[in-house]
Design a protein around this motif. Structure first.
Motif, short mmCIF file in Angstrom:
data_model
loop_
_atom_site.label_atom_id
_atom_site.label_comp_id
_atom_site.label_asym_id
_atom_site.label_seq_id
_atom_site.Cartn_x
_atom_site.Cartn_y
_atom_site.Cartn_z
N SER A 68 2.32 11.97 -16.20
CA SER A 68 1.46 12.32 -16.09
C SER A 68 0.37 12.89 -15.37
CB SER A 68 0.61 10.13 -16.52
OG SER A 68 0.45 10.53 -15.08
N ASN A 69 -0.50 13.15 -15.43
CA ASN A 69 -1.50 13.59 -14.78
C ASN A 69 -1.89 13.35 -13.52
OD1 ASN A 69 -3.40 12.05 -15.71
ND2 ASN A 69 -4.31 13.58 -17.41
N VAL A 70 -2.93 13.42 -13.15
CA VAL A 70 -3.69 13.49 -11.65
C VAL A 70 -3.86 11.23 -11.69
CG1 VAL A 70 -5.13 13.40 -9.22
CG2 VAL A 70 -3.52 15.46 -10.37
N ILE A 108 1.46 -1.11 0.16
CA ILE A 108 -0.12 0.50 -0.41
C ILE A 108 0.76 1.62 0.02
CG2 ILE A 108 -1.41 1.13 1.07
CD1 ILE A 108 -2.93 -0.99 2.29
N ALA A 109 1.89 1.41 0.88
CA ALA A 109 2.54 2.75 0.74
C ALA A 109 3.47 2.28 -0.48
CB ALA A 109 3.79 2.34 2.11
N LYS A 110 3.88 1.63 -1.00
CA LYS A 110 4.43 1.42 -2.55
C LYS A 110 3.23 2.32 -3.39
CE LYS A 110 6.81 -2.24 -2.64
NZ LYS A 110 7.77 -3.74 -3.31
N GLY A 111 2.45 1.47 -3.76
CA GLY A 111 1.13 2.41 -4.67
C GLY A 111 1.01 3.88 -4.30
N VAL A 112 1.29 4.38 -2.96
CA VAL A 112 1.46 5.97 -2.36
C VAL A 112 2.37 6.56 -3.02
CG1 VAL A 112 0.49 7.76 -1.00
CG2 VAL A 112 -0.46 5.22 -0.51
N LEU A 113 3.59 5.92 -2.77
CA LEU A 113 4.48 6.65 -3.87
C LEU A 113 4.93 6.52 -4.30
CD1 LEU A 113 7.00 4.77 -0.66
CD2 LEU A 113 6.40 7.58 -0.97
N MET A 114 4.35 5.72 -5.66
CA MET A 114 4.88 6.05 -6.84
C MET A 114 3.19 6.51 -7.37
SD MET A 114 5.48 4.23 -9.56
CE MET A 114 6.93 3.28 -9.24
N THR A 115 2.27 7.22 -6.58
CA THR A 115 1.56 7.90 -6.82
C THR A 115 2.45 9.36 -7.44
OG1 THR A 115 -0.39 6.82 -6.71
CG2 THR A 115 -0.47 9.13 -7.24
N VAL A 116 2.90 9.43 -6.05
CA VAL A 116 3.17 10.98 -5.60
C VAL A 116 4.41 11.12 -6.91
CG1 VAL A 116 4.83 12.46 -3.66
CG2 VAL A 116 3.03 10.35 -3.40
N GLY A 117 5.33 9.78 -7.16
CA GLY A 117 6.32 9.56 -7.93
C GLY A 117 6.12 10.34 -9.45
N PHE A 118 4.96 9.80 -9.67
CA PHE A 118 4.67 10.50 -11.45
C PHE A 118 4.67 11.73 -11.17
CE2 PHE A 118 4.74 6.15 -12.48
CZ PHE A 118 3.93 5.57 -14.00
N LEU A 119 3.74 12.21 -10.15
CA LEU A 119 3.25 13.57 -10.10
C LEU A 119 4.35 14.41 -10.48
CD1 LEU A 119 -0.06 13.42 -8.45
CD2 LEU A 119 0.47 13.67 -10.48
N ILE A 120 5.54 14.12 -8.88
CA ILE A 120 6.85 15.11 -9.17
C ILE A 120 7.39 15.21 -10.28
CG2 ILE A 120 8.76 14.60 -7.93
CD1 ILE A 120 7.91 13.76 -5.49
N PHE A 121 7.58 13.53 -10.76
CA PHE A 121 8.93 13.74 -12.20
C PHE A 121 7.46 13.83 -13.43
CE2 PHE A 121 10.57 11.17 -9.21
CZ PHE A 121 12.39 12.19 -9.73
N ALA A 166 -1.51 4.75 -11.70
CA ALA A 166 -0.06 3.69 -11.69
C ALA A 166 0.04 3.70 -10.22
CB ALA A 166 0.99 4.67 -12.22
N GLY A 167 -0.12 4.04 -9.22
CA GLY A 167 -0.51 3.73 -7.86
C GLY A 167 -0.78 2.87 -7.25
N LEU A 168 -2.41 2.24 -7.62
CA LEU A 168 -3.15 1.28 -8.06
C LEU A 168 -2.51 0.36 -8.51
CD1 LEU A 168 -7.17 3.08 -8.58
CD2 LEU A 168 -5.35 2.84 -6.58
#
Length: 329
Positions: A209-211, A193-206, A217-219
């Motif tokens: 993609s959009n939200v 679950i933590a990996k999914g949250v961090l991946m969502t944040v990573g896709f936004l930081i870098f 991607a997190g799911l």
């Protein structure tokens, strides 16, 4: 003499049957093992559901749920992995052409440098081709996995009876392994679950993609982290390839480092041992050694088998010391 001969013949037959049984199960050992872990994780739900609809119907329902989930995984995997493999193969070919075009002295290029570069690129291409042609084998492994999930759920009571002994020391050792497996499953769930949250944040930081797509991607990272053959690193690999294709080299490298460090595989060998050690009242160094050694010797299933084996081995050592001390006194 006749009795001794009968024992020898019986022993040979037993050894032969056991050997053939091992050869039969060995190709599907990973599927059998992960099916057992899945059934073990579903056991609380199965136990409650069995009281309402019966053991067989509960096993069928839960296996059907796993089949639907596996089908969704397979579809996502096909649509995700196919373009990545194709793009990676093209990149390797482009890198090979680019290196050959570098202004390197002809003698040096034709020597060891060219040989090493060519071998590395050919190994990469061979791996990608083998990955593509391994799909039928993965499908067969999935079918066997689902069959074993249903079997373990259906035969839950029989398996519990089989693992129940009158010897108190033996039951204590089994309980230790059970506690370690519970801790591994809880840590697996929380970490994914933590990996999914961090991946969502990573896709936004870098800016991959959009939200909405970042949330997807997190799911997918959470879901892929439960797939033994792949893990969540596939999502940041896809994102990095996308950024690289769009010409954002620094962002691609940043996402790769971010994903490797915070998503997968580094947290599996840093954070997970701490979670397991806390849950199982076990030394985290031993957990880490079990995970690394188990993965090295047994592949992905060693992440679970390694810590359990070491924990059970330590419990057996403690019981042996107690027996030795009591005999001396």
């Amino acid at each position: 003499m006749r009795l001794d001969l009968n024992k020898i013949v019986l022993g040979v037959i037993v050894i032969t049957i056991v050997y053939l049984a091992i050869l039969t199960v060995l190709p599907f050992f990973s599927s059998l093992f992960f099916a057992f872990v899945t059934a073990y994780a579903l056991e609380p739900v199965h136990k409650k559901l069995s009281k309402r609809v019966g053991t067989k119907n509960s096993a069928l329902f839960l296996t059907l749920a796993v089949i639907i989930t596996a089908s969704v995984f397979s579809m996502i995997l096909i649509y995700t992995l196919t373009p990545v493999v194709k793009q990676a193969y093209m990149y390797l070919s482009d890198i090979e052409s680019w290196i050959k075009g570098l202004p390197i002295p002809q003698g040096l290029l034709e020597g060891s440098v060219e040989s090493m570069i060519t071998q590395a690129i050919e190994k990469g291409k061979e791996y990608l081709i083998n990955l593509t042609f391994s799909v039928p084998r993965y499908v067969l492994q999935t079918i066997v996995y689902l069959a074993f999930v249903y079997f373990f759920l259906l035969k839950r009571d029989a398996i519990v009876d089989l693992l129940t002994f009158e010897d108190e020391r033996l039951m204590k050792i089994i309980a230790r392994g059970n506690l370690t497996l519970q801790a591994l499953i809880r840590a697996w769930l929380l970490l994914n679950i933590a990996k999914g949250v961090l991946m969502t944040v990573g896709f936004l930081i870098f800016r991959v993609s959009n939200v909405p797509t970042a949330i997807l991607a997190g799911l997918l990272t959470i879901l892929f982290s439960f797939v033994p053959l792949f893990e969540g690193w596939m999502i940041w690999v896809v994102g990095s390839f996308y950024l690289l294709r769009e010409g954002h080299l620094l962002l691609a490298l940043g996402l790769a480092v971010y994903g490797f460090t915070l998503v997968s595989p580094l947290p599996d060998f840093t954070i997970r041992p701490k979670l397991v050690a806390r849950e199982a009242n076990f030394d985290e160094t031993i957990v880490l050694i079990g995970m690394i050694g188990g993965t090295w010797g047994l592949g992905l299933k060693g992440l679970i088998i390694g810590p359990i084996v070491l924990n059970v081995a330590l419990e057996m050592l403690k019981e042996w010391k107690k027996i030795t001390s009591s005999q001396q006194s």
